[in-house]
Write a protein that holds these residues in place. Sequence first.
Motif, mmCIF file in Angstrom:
data_model
loop_
_atom_site.group_PDB
_atom_site.id
_atom_site.type_symbol
_atom_site.label_atom_id
_atom_site.label_comp_id
_atom_site.label_asym_id
_atom_site.label_seq_id
_atom_site.Cartn_x
_atom_site.Cartn_y
_atom_site.Cartn_z
ATOM 1 N N LEU A 170 -16.025 -2.243 47.940
ATOM 2 C CA LEU A 170 -16.926 -2.193 46.797
ATOM 3 C C LEU A 170 -18.024 -3.246 46.922
ATOM 4 O O LEU A 170 -17.755 -4.432 47.155
ATOM 5 N N THR A 171 -19.264 -2.810 46.779
ATOM 6 C CA THR A 171 -20.386 -3.740 46.857
ATOM 7 C C THR A 171 -20.609 -4.415 45.506
ATOM 8 O O THR A 171 -20.166 -3.915 44.458
ATOM 9 N N GLU A 172 -21.336 -5.522 45.513
ATOM 10 C CA GLU A 172 -21.639 -6.208 44.261
ATOM 11 C C GLU A 172 -22.504 -5.330 43.355
ATOM 12 O O GLU A 172 -22.331 -5.315 42.137
ATOM 13 N N ALA A 173 -23.427 -4.583 43.944
ATOM 14 C CA ALA A 173 -24.280 -3.690 43.154
ATOM 15 C C ALA A 173 -23.442 -2.593 42.496
ATOM 16 O O ALA A 173 -23.668 -2.233 41.333
ATOM 17 N N GLU A 174 -22.469 -2.069 43.234
ATOM 18 C CA GLU A 174 -21.592 -1.039 42.671
ATOM 19 C C GLU A 174 -20.717 -1.613 41.568
ATOM 20 O O GLU A 174 -20.463 -0.956 40.545
ATOM 21 N N TRP A 175 -20.244 -2.836 41.762
ATOM 22 C CA TRP A 175 -19.454 -3.508 40.731
ATOM 23 C C TRP A 175 -20.273 -3.690 39.465
ATOM 24 O O TRP A 175 -19.800 -3.423 38.354
ATOM 25 N N GLU A 176 -21.535 -4.097 39.612
ATOM 26 C CA GLU A 176 -22.411 -4.275 38.455
ATOM 27 C C GLU A 176 -22.672 -2.933 37.752
ATOM 28 O O GLU A 176 -22.712 -2.856 36.520
ATOM 29 N N THR A 177 -22.839 -1.878 38.545
ATOM 30 C CA THR A 177 -23.033 -0.551 37.968
ATOM 31 C C THR A 177 -21.802 -0.129 37.169
ATOM 32 O O THR A 177 -21.922 0.436 36.083
#
Length: 285
Positions: A46-53
């Motif tokens: 999981l990427t940080e951008a995906e986590w934020e989404t």
Amino acid sequence: MTDYFTETGSAETVNARISPDADARLAAVMASLVRHLHAFVKDVTLTEAEWETAIAFLTRTGQMCSDTRQEFILLSDVLGVSMLVDAVNNRKPAGSTPSTVFGPFHVDGVPERKMGANISLDGVGEPCLFRGRVVDLEGRPIAGATVDVWSDNADGFYDVQQPDTQPQHNNRGIFVTGADGRYWFTGIKPVSYPIPDDGPVGEMLGHLGRHPWRPAHMHFLVSAPGYDRLITHTFVAGDDYLASDAVFGVKAPLIVDFARTDAGPEAGPETPLWQADYDFVLPPA
């Protein structure tokens, strides 16, 4: 020695912080959740951008909730979690009528109606006679069983969704069986309808290429002293969405032929266009 956080041992480190004095069931559930959640993050990297989404999605899901709408239950429904929870909590003996999801549109305080009454208060839709029996596993009739029913209207909306245009308790009713275990009432032939898709859950379905539609169905909540309570639907055979119900609620034994009919005298003076026969089998509590 202090067990510091590492990628490899992340779940174990978090779960080690659960107090031995915590409620045993809560501790077991949370430890399993942490293990599966950490494994998921590692599995998909999981990427940080995906986590934020994901955080933003969950935030909007919560903001969409109100006294009349539960977006988190809708999310649980479309992910199949609601049906899975129903399945693991309703492992019934062979021959019992299968359960399915409760749905968000049941209401309390619906009046008990005389057997055979018409629950379509606005008179809109194709009249349908619903009838059958409530029996035990041996086929013996169950007297005093409460049959609580509700459905959408001809436009695919429940009365609580249209309080300004539909009569209160439209297409709802409660009936109590006699010694023969029989029930019958007139409503309308249900129609397919979409779940609310104007929020984050609907947006997610769109991104996944999934539709929001539910096949036509009548809701039933059947209960009797000494027997398991049953929450289920009967689905209209031939509906376009039976194999792709947005909330995965369809089970083959619940699909019913809605037949054209010249109904008998129990239907009352108005002859329905349709008839749906279904017996409910309750196991002992």
